[in-house]
Design an enzyme around this catalytic site. Structure first.
Site, PDB file in Angstrom:
ATOM      1  N   GLY A  51       2.413   2.634  10.717  1.00  0.00           N
ATOM      2  CA  GLY A  51       3.443   3.499  10.494  1.00  0.00           C
ATOM      3  C   GLY A  51       3.842   4.270  11.853  1.00  0.00           C
ATOM      4  N   HIS A  64      -9.645   1.329   4.549  1.00  0.00           N
ATOM      5  CA  HIS A  64      -8.329   1.263   5.158  1.00  0.00           C
ATOM      6  C   HIS A  64      -8.421   2.535   6.526  1.00  0.00           C
ATOM      7  CE1 HIS A  64      -4.347   2.845   6.272  1.00  0.00           C
ATOM      8  NE2 HIS A  64      -4.084   1.791   5.708  1.00  0.00           N
ATOM      9  N   SER A 110       3.372  -1.928  10.262  1.00  0.00           N
ATOM     10  CA  SER A 110       4.841  -1.729  10.669  1.00  0.00           C
ATOM     11  C   SER A 110       5.418  -3.206  10.358  1.00  0.00           C
ATOM     12  CB  SER A 110       5.262  -1.359  11.868  1.00  0.00           C
ATOM     13  OG  SER A 110       4.838  -0.061  11.924  1.00  0.00           O
ATOM     14  N   GLU A 165      -5.546  -4.627  10.757  1.00  0.00           N
ATOM     15  CA  GLU A 165      -4.572  -3.500  10.792  1.00  0.00           C
ATOM     16  C   GLU A 165      -4.692  -2.811  12.089  1.00  0.00           C
ATOM     17  OE1 GLU A 165      -2.461  -2.735   6.858  1.00  0.00           O
ATOM     18  OE2 GLU A 165      -4.210  -1.109   7.146  1.00  0.00           O
ATOM     19  N   GLU A 186      -6.804   5.031   7.745  1.00  0.00           N
ATOM     20  CA  GLU A 186      -6.714   6.282   7.213  1.00  0.00           C
ATOM     21  C   GLU A 186      -7.761   7.084   6.354  1.00  0.00           C
ATOM     22  OE1 GLU A 186      -2.925   5.942   5.239  1.00  0.00           O
ATOM     23  OE2 GLU A 186      -1.951   5.380   7.238  1.00  0.00           O
ATOM     24  N   LYS A 207       0.112   4.410  -0.369  1.00  0.00           N
ATOM     25  CA  LYS A 207      -0.348   5.701   0.262  1.00  0.00           C
ATOM     26  C   LYS A 207      -0.317   6.554  -0.618  1.00  0.00           C
ATOM     27  CE  LYS A 207      -0.032   3.511   4.651  1.00  0.00           C
ATOM     28  NZ  LYS A 207      -0.201   3.572   6.076  1.00  0.00           N
ATOM     29  N   ASN A 245       0.907  -0.987   0.016  1.00  0.00           N
ATOM     30  CA  ASN A 245      -0.331   0.169   0.090  1.00  0.00           C
ATOM     31  C   ASN A 245       0.930   1.329  -0.042  1.00  0.00           C
ATOM     32  OD1 ASN A 245      -1.682   1.977   0.559  1.00  0.00           O
ATOM     33  ND2 ASN A 245      -2.183   1.435   2.630  1.00  0.00           N
TER      34      ASN A 245
HETATM   35  P1  PGA Z   1       2.709   0.762   7.606  1.00  0.00           P
HETATM   36  O1  PGA Z   1       1.275   0.891   6.953  1.00  0.00           O
HETATM   37  O2  PGA Z   1       3.230  -0.698   7.227  1.00  0.00           O
HETATM   38  O3  PGA Z   1       3.669   1.906   7.086  1.00  0.00           O
HETATM   39  O4  PGA Z   1       2.663   0.424   9.203  1.00  0.00           O
HETATM   40  C1  PGA Z   1       0.314  -0.404   6.881  1.00  0.00           C
HETATM   41  C2  PGA Z   1      -0.924   0.329   6.227  1.00  0.00           C
HETATM   42  O5  PGA Z   1      -1.209   1.201   6.661  1.00  0.00           O
HETATM   43  O6  PGA Z   1      -1.427  -0.460   5.634  1.00  0.00           O
END
Ligand code: PGA
Length: 249
Positions: A173, A95, A213, A167, A97, A11, A9
């Site tokens: 993140g 997601h 992460s 998640e 976000e 983003k 992903n």
């Molecule tokens: P990250 O994001 O690996 O940077 O923690 C995962 C995600 O949001 O799908």
């Protein structure tokens, strides 16, 4: 045995030129990789460049979101048909976000999930608790609610392509990863919810990815859990070497 799906992903990172560069470096690193499925979800404007770049490879293309209608006066939105026209076979839905910053709700997740399945696109539905919810001991309630609403009026028959991504929002993140045990427990609960809503057959087949992460250093421990059927990788998927290392954990 469920074949694992390792998904990137990106983003809001990378231009079309940077997308081409990524694939130039990434594809040679995974040419012979048969064990898992790989899907990459770049921003919308990068999809044509990515689609061109993956031709002849086994890497699949996904989008990070979509709208549920086929077309219409919906300024700024992208339909399932449009995604397919540029070669997308996968789409991330709900997601955290999108939920946190852009007003995505359990109900819009449900509409998008049904539209993706109707169009024959593999939906990767994201669920997960925020830190306060975990600390308050209500993780299970949150996951149950997200699943019940996401699967509302969906039939097991139609949901064959469904993929879920667990998640935990506190791990996204932040560099904090859920331990393989925490993830495996959540995955078992989610599989139970799929069984309740969509039947045992589908529950046995549905792939539940872990996201939050994931890095080359922790991919093996996470992917070794029987309940974990792949990964949704943000930050560490932007670099071709690091994403290839995760794919080949
Ligand atoms: P990250 O994001 O690996 O940077 O923690 C995962 C995600 O949001 O799908």
């Amino acid at each position: 045995m469920r074949k694992k799906l390792i998904t990137a992903n990106w983003k809001m990172y990378k231009t079309p030129d940077q997308t081409r560069e990524f694939f130039r470096d990434f594809l040679p690193l995974v040419t012979d990789h048969e064990r898992d499925e790989i899907a990459i979800c770049p921003p919308f404007v990068d999809l044509p460049a990515a689609s061109e770049a993956i031709k002849g490879s086994k890497v699949a293309l996904g989008a990070q979101d979509m709208y549920w209608e086929k077309e219409g006066a919906f300024t700024g939105e992208i339909s399932p048909i449009m995604l397919q026209a540029v070669g997308c076979t996968h789409v991330i839905i709900g997601h955290s976000e999108r939920r946190q910053y852009f007003g995505e709700t359990d109900d819009t997740v449900n509409l998008k999930l049904k539209a993706a399945l109707e169009a024959g696109i593999t939906p990767i539905v994201c669920v997960g608790e925020v830190l306060e919810e975990r600390e308050a001991g209500i993780t299970e309630d949150v996951l149950r609610r997200q699943c019940t609403r996401a699967f509302h009026k969906l039939s097991g028959k139609k949901a064959a392509k469904l993929v879920i991504a667990y998640e935990p929002v506190w791990a996204i993140g932040t560099g904090k990863t859920a331990t393989p045990q925490i993830a495996a427990e959540a995955h078992a609960l989610l599989r139970g919810e799929v069984a309740k809503a969509l039947g045992d057959d589908l529950a046995a087949k549905v792939r539940i990815l872990y996201g939050g992460s994931v890095k080359p250093e922790n991919a093996k421990a996470l992917m070794s859990e029987e309940e974990i059927d792949g990964a949704l990788v943000g930050g560490a998927s932007l670099d071709p070497k690091s994403f290839a290392a995760i794919v080949k954990y």
